[in-house]
Scaffold this motif. Structure first.
Motif, mmCIF file in Angstrom:
data_model
loop_
_atom_site.group_PDB
_atom_site.id
_atom_site.type_symbol
_atom_site.label_atom_id
_atom_site.label_comp_id
_atom_site.label_asym_id
_atom_site.label_seq_id
_atom_site.Cartn_x
_atom_site.Cartn_y
_atom_site.Cartn_z
ATOM 1 N N GLY A 59 -22.994 -3.298 -2.726
ATOM 2 C CA GLY A 59 -24.198 -3.219 -1.446
ATOM 3 C C GLY A 59 -23.585 -3.675 -0.347
ATOM 4 O O GLY A 59 -24.254 -3.896 0.572
ATOM 5 N N ASP A 61 -20.647 -3.588 2.980
ATOM 6 C CA ASP A 61 -19.805 -2.892 3.578
ATOM 7 C C ASP A 61 -18.796 -3.957 4.338
ATOM 8 O O ASP A 61 -17.941 -4.043 4.065
ATOM 9 C CB ASP A 61 -20.419 -1.814 4.393
ATOM 10 C CG ASP A 61 -20.952 -0.687 3.567
ATOM 11 O OD1 ASP A 61 -20.552 -0.445 2.634
ATOM 12 O OD2 ASP A 61 -21.678 0.021 4.255
ATOM 13 N N GLN A 80 -24.502 -3.089 6.805
ATOM 14 C CA GLN A 80 -24.553 -2.090 6.009
ATOM 15 C C GLN A 80 -24.098 -1.001 7.043
ATOM 16 O O GLN A 80 -25.008 -0.694 7.558
ATOM 17 C CB GLN A 80 -25.640 -1.808 5.226
ATOM 18 C CG GLN A 80 -25.780 -0.711 4.275
ATOM 19 C CD GLN A 80 -24.705 -1.000 3.115
ATOM 20 O OE1 GLN A 80 -24.673 -2.048 2.618
ATOM 21 N NE2 GLN A 80 -23.985 0.015 2.944
ATOM 22 N N LYS A 82 -23.712 2.843 7.836
ATOM 23 C CA LYS A 82 -24.050 4.217 7.384
ATOM 24 C C LYS A 82 -23.983 5.068 8.707
ATOM 25 O O LYS A 82 -24.196 5.038 9.685
ATOM 26 C CB LYS A 82 -25.643 4.179 7.088
ATOM 27 C CG LYS A 82 -26.100 3.461 5.965
ATOM 28 C CD LYS A 82 -25.491 4.004 4.686
ATOM 29 C CE LYS A 82 -25.912 3.285 3.542
ATOM 30 N NZ LYS A 82 -25.270 3.909 2.174
ATOM 31 N N VAL A 93 -31.609 4.844 2.504
ATOM 32 C CA VAL A 93 -31.228 3.507 2.375
ATOM 33 C C VAL A 93 -31.782 2.777 1.241
ATOM 34 O O VAL A 93 -31.850 1.434 1.052
ATOM 35 C CB VAL A 93 -31.235 2.911 3.632
ATOM 36 C CG1 VAL A 93 -30.186 3.266 4.590
ATOM 37 C CG2 VAL A 93 -32.524 2.764 4.263
ATOM 38 N N GLN A 95 -31.740 2.580 -1.962
ATOM 39 C CA GLN A 95 -30.579 2.124 -2.703
ATOM 40 C C GLN A 95 -29.696 1.191 -2.355
ATOM 41 O O GLN A 95 -29.597 -0.043 -3.266
ATOM 42 C CB GLN A 95 -29.769 3.386 -3.269
ATOM 43 C CG GLN A 95 -28.508 3.106 -4.118
ATOM 44 C CD GLN A 95 -27.592 4.198 -4.301
ATOM 45 O OE1 GLN A 95 -27.937 5.378 -3.915
ATOM 46 N NE2 GLN A 95 -26.221 3.781 -4.793
ATOM 47 N N GLU A 96 -29.735 1.001 -0.971
ATOM 48 C CA GLU A 96 -28.868 -0.033 -0.416
ATOM 49 C C GLU A 96 -29.750 -1.531 -0.734
ATOM 50 O O GLU A 96 -29.359 -2.477 -0.983
ATOM 51 C CB GLU A 96 -28.570 0.027 0.992
ATOM 52 C CG GLU A 96 -27.757 1.164 1.306
ATOM 53 C CD GLU A 96 -26.612 1.302 0.324
ATOM 54 O OE1 GLU A 96 -25.851 0.269 0.000
ATOM 55 O OE2 GLU A 96 -25.880 2.408 0.140
ATOM 56 N N LYS A 99 -29.561 -2.276 -4.224
ATOM 57 C CA LYS A 99 -28.356 -3.037 -4.539
ATOM 58 C C LYS A 99 -28.312 -4.591 -4.596
ATOM 59 O O LYS A 99 -28.078 -5.573 -4.972
ATOM 60 C CB LYS A 99 -26.934 -2.432 -3.955
ATOM 61 C CG LYS A 99 -26.819 -1.127 -4.412
ATOM 62 C CD LYS A 99 -25.861 -0.638 -3.618
ATOM 63 C CE LYS A 99 -25.148 0.618 -4.119
ATOM 64 N NZ LYS A 99 -23.997 1.274 -3.269
ATOM 65 N N TYR A 115 -29.117 -9.201 7.250
ATOM 66 C CA TYR A 115 -28.834 -7.956 6.679
ATOM 67 C C TYR A 115 -29.085 -6.774 7.637
ATOM 68 O O TYR A 115 -30.209 -6.451 7.838
ATOM 69 C CB TYR A 115 -29.425 -7.724 5.321
ATOM 70 C CG TYR A 115 -29.065 -6.258 4.518
ATOM 71 C CD1 TYR A 115 -28.121 -6.500 3.252
ATOM 72 C CD2 TYR A 115 -29.258 -5.028 5.078
ATOM 73 C CE1 TYR A 115 -27.926 -5.393 2.733
ATOM 74 C CE2 TYR A 115 -28.855 -3.951 4.294
ATOM 75 C CZ TYR A 115 -28.073 -4.103 3.354
ATOM 76 O OH TYR A 115 -27.594 -3.008 2.651
ATOM 77 N N CYS A 149 -33.621 3.777 -6.680
ATOM 78 C CA CYS A 149 -32.893 2.730 -7.406
ATOM 79 C C CYS A 149 -32.760 2.738 -8.892
ATOM 80 O O CYS A 149 -31.585 2.409 -9.247
ATOM 81 C CB CYS A 149 -33.810 1.679 -6.792
ATOM 82 S SG CYS A 149 -33.802 1.425 -5.160
#
Length: 350
Positions: A59, A61, A80, A82, A93, A95-96, A99, A115, A149
């Protein structure tokens, strides 16, 4: 009035594509590289920056460490990245979010201070609203966990229940926010890769006049100046140690003044390149001049001053076809680079 030199690119190509549109053409990897470059500029904020990306990033980047990452409780920010053709939607997002929550729960890394979502077209209205309301964001993630997720983070399904659910319910969702692409691009303008990424030609270069040259010899001039004194002396057998002695021989004195002007032009070009282009660009330009004059330097000459003049003459003839500095360089730069090379002890006149 501070005059500017117009580049050939401006005349040949006119208006360029806006960087805000260019980033939309980046690949996902190029976008991550670009964000990494941007974080490198934030040295006042970060102890170190690092790009993860790809499988196994858990998670993360691009990361900016606010303290030593080798400490167990290090402080950090997560960026993050994208890259989609449309503004980010919550479904892209969830899922991000998952994570980060899961790996923080496991203690794989500390909860970040911030974040940030960074995307060329930014965040859409729905995601932006969630980022502005921590309770709504928490509720949305919990309600969408099973769909986006549960089976998307690890090979084994992750159930949102018991201690993990309690962890999520008590998590500080205020850490999540977004950064506008236009602000990132504006910050990136000072990065040496900015022009190679966005093109548009080099900026105007300030003109340098004789009034801009210091009257006294600067500390960074001593080597090439001493070489010039030796070159003059090799012609008439005199020993020169300062500029005042040259006044008795006008053609030495005049040449010395021109040499200093050209040296400072070359130094200005070095600084101009450092501020606008990758670090090796000026070195490549300088090396092309060196390659063009080195045979003349090595030839037999009646004295050192003749060698200086022949080398300067040859440097002015050199055609540089590909280096981007060709669009802003002038004759004085080429002569000046000869004296830079002497200053760096790569060539000698006597």
């Amino acid at each position: 009035m501070n005059k500017k030199r117009i580049t050939s690119h401006q005349v040949n190509y006119g208006k360029r594509i806006a960087p805000i549109k260019t980033v939309e053409l980046f690949s996902a990897d190029e976008w991550e590289d670009f964000i990494e470059e941007w974080t490198e500029l934030k040295k006042s904020l970060y102890f170190e920056t690092e790009k993860f990306g790809g499988a196994g990033d858990k998670g993360r980047d691009v990361v900016g460490y606010k303290s030593d990452k080798n400490l167990s409780d290090y402080k950090w920010d997560c960026f993050q990245c994208k890259h989609y053709e449309t503004p980010l939607r919550p479904t892209q997002v969830y899922q991000e979010f998952g994570k980060l929550l899961y790996y923080c729960y496991l203690g794989e890394y500390p909860v970040p201070n911030n974040y940030y979502f960074v995307a060329p077209k930014g965040c859409g209205t729905s995601l932006s609203k969630l980022l502005q309301n921590e309770e709504q964001l928490k509720e949305a993630i919990i309600n969408n966990w099973d769909l986006y997720c549960k089976s998307k983070i690890t090979k084994e399904p992750i159930e949102l229940k018991d201690d993990f659910l309690l962890y999520v319910q008590n998590f500080n969702f205020r850490i999540f926010s977004k950064i506008h692409t236009k602000n990132i691009i504006e910050d990136h303008k000072v990065h040496s890769n900015h022009l190679t990424r966005f093109g548009g030609g080099l900026p105007e270069r300030d003109k340098l006049s004789e009034d801009d040259i210091p009257d006294s010899i600067q500390t960074n001039e001593t080597v090439y100046v001493k070489q010039l004194f030796k070159a003059y002396g090799s012609q008439n057998g005199e020993k020169y140690e300062n500029k005042e002695q040259l006044d008795e021989v006008p053609h030495y004195s005049d040449h010395f003044d021109r040499a200093r002007i050209s040296f400072h032009h070359a130094e200005q070009l070095r600084n101009f390149s450092r501020d606008s282009l990758p670090v090796e660009t000026f070195e490549d330009f300088q090396n092309e001049i060196f390659d063009g004059i080195v045979d003349i330097v090595d030839e037999d000459h009646s004295d050192g001053f003749v060698r200086v003049k022949e080398v300067e003459k040859e440097a002015r003839k050199i055609v540089i076809a590909s280096n981007p500095l060709k669009d802003v360089s002038i004759i004085n730069d080429r002569s000046g680079i000869c004296h830079q090379l002497a200053n760096d002890k790569r060539i000698t006149w006597t």
